[in-house]
Write a protein that holds these residues in place. Structure first.
Motif: not given
Ligand SMILES: Cc1ncc(COP(=O)(O)O)c(C=O)c1O
Length: 478
Positions: A390-413
């Protein structure tokens, strides 16, 4: 990296469409969007498709669920981010050569002054440290000799029994005798891979892949073929088939459940297809299931081992992501390669793993405490992934892509093409923030515009501020 092609899946198309409608203000911030049923009827898709699209938009911070009421557009100043594309690494076999970033990351992992988005570690405050140290005291007092003696391979029997029983609950059929305990998952992977390959062999992996594999391949003098991988469903099965049929790959190494770094979760059909390929082409499939216990909601996903009827799958895992990693308790279930792996393991380390840690973790799991702990940890990590996203989608620049894993503790931007994640890494460090830049996870030269973020730490003002700083630095181009 190539531009994203038209989304192939219905839910991806619907997700993109709703995203556009939100961006155009058709669905304004703070307002309710059509119910799942109405949206299904409106768009001519099934309820399941709508639910999947809504849950992806929710994970991206674009929608929020209000109990008893429905889905609302979140009041956000970010446009919400799409999922990164399926990767398309160049299909070339390469010798392995680099490990500079790994040394840096390991060095930084021990620096308490840094915000730790870098190393893939769950914060100790989320670990049952007191319960484990009480058990450790009790076991070493009650059975001092057993607890301090050598435990030779294949390892502590009560622990192997528990590993076999827990695996049976998610579809696997192997006995405690098929299990070898090891010093962490790393050693399990090392002995398995070493047992089934020779220097110069070609090994196929996901792309991007866990950077320690690249280091291990280098050490074993293997060549590596990185294959296209979807952030949602993992490695492309047809690419694996091509790698073994036409390119001479001798083994496959995959993380089917919440992979590192993409967090992909392979559907069962894909797992079954990979097990079938290993059987048909008679190659060892090294499966790393270290994140499997960290699924949010629903059932724990099956390992590929559950679909392995010919014992070609070499299952490797450990407690390092769910219990303190310093205990170094892992295991391998090497199937038809068991004898070779056992021999190698004995030659390498004599002992199976630390005796007392094995006894402590076996008792912790046997008593039911491990399952209770997992229930809490899964929920905590699910909340943390959502909060960070949520915070990343608020504060990272437009055009960013972000994974939404259903488990674990890693995000890939994934930042827009041309972005410099290596420069971002250096600038972030100057602000006391550690991140893992994309080029660590490949030898292809790709992912220069990507970073992996660990979210396995409690959410607080410092973490939130660090994301804001990263967003600002990213907005300046890295
Ligand atoms: C995919 C994967 N495999 C293995 C490991 C290492 O496991 P262990 O600490 O049990 O050796 C990690 C740690 O980050 C990992 O992400």
């Amino acid at each position: 990296m190539p531009e994203r092609s038209t989304p192939a899946k219905r839910y991806e198309r619907l997700e993109d469409r709703i995203r556009a409608l939100i961006a155009q203000g058709v669905y304004p911030a703070g307002k309710k969007i059509p119910s799942v049923r109405r949206m299904g009827a409106q768009e001519g898709v099934s309820v399941t498709t709508v639910l999947e699209a809504y849950s992806r938009l929710e994970a991206a911070g674009l929608l929020e669920v209000r109990p008893q009421s429905g889905y609302y557009v979140r009041a956000t100043n970010g446009a919400g981010f799409a999922t990164p594309r399926t990767t398309q690494p160049a299909a070339e076999a390469r010798p392995v050569t680099r490990s500079d970033f790994i040394s840096r990351l390991f060095h930084d992992a021990n620096d308490q002054s840094l915000v730790q988005f870098g190393a893939a570690v769950v914060h100790p405050s989320m670990m049952p440290l007191k319960a484990l140290s009480r058990l450790m005291t009790r076991i070493s007092r009650e059975t001092p000799e057993a607890a301090s003696g050598y435990d030779f391979p294949p390892g502590h029997l009560p622990l192997r029994e528990i590993i076999a029983r827990r695996a049976a609950a998610c579809g696997c059929t192997f006995s405690p005798d098929d299990v070898l305990t090891t010093f962490g998952c790393s050693e399990a992977l090392t002995v398995c891979l070493r047992a089934v390959t020779a220097p110069g062999d070609l090994v196929a992996v996901e792309s991007p892949t866990y950077y320690k594999y690249l280091e291990l391949f280098e050490w074993l003098q293997l060549r590596v073929l990185e294959l296209p991988t979807s952030p949602d469903t993992g490695i492309a099965v047809e690419a694996v088939e091509d790698a073994v049929r036409h390119r001479g790959a001798k083994a496959l190494v995959v993380v089917p459940n919440f992979s590192n770094p993409l967090g992909a979760l392979m559907p069962d059909a894909k797992k079954a297809a990979l097990a079938q390929l290993a059987s048909e082409y008679d190659f060892p499939l090294v499966e790393d299931d270290i994140y499997g216990d960290l699924a949010s909601g629903g059932l724990r996903p099956k390992p590929i081992k559950a679909f392995d009827t010919t014992s070609h799958v070499m299952l490797c895992a450990s407690f390092s992501k769910t219990l303190p990693p310093g205990y170094r308790v892992g295991w391998a279930v090497p199937g038809r390669y068991h004898a070779r792996v056992l021999h190698l393991k004995r030659a390498m380390t004599s002992a199976a793993a630390g005796t007392l840690p094995q006894m402590v973790l076996a008792e912790f799991a046997r008593s039911g405490a491990y399952d209770r702990h997992l229930r809490t940890l899964r929920r905590q990590l699910g909340d943390l992934r959502a909060q960070h996203a949520r915070t990343i989608s608020d504060v990272f620049p437009p055009g960013t892509r972000l994974t939404r894993p259903k488990g674990g503790h890693l995000l890939w931007v994934e930042f827009p093409p041309g972005f410099d994640a290596v420069a971002l890494h250096a600038r972030a460090l100057a602000h006391h923030i550690s991140i893992a830049p994309g080029p660590m996870f490949t030898l292809s030269g790709d992912y220069g515009n990507c970073v992996r973020l660990n979210v396995g730490h409690p959410w607080d003002a410092r973490v939130e501020h660090a994301l804001e700083v990263l967003g600002r630095l990213a907005g300046e181009g890295g």
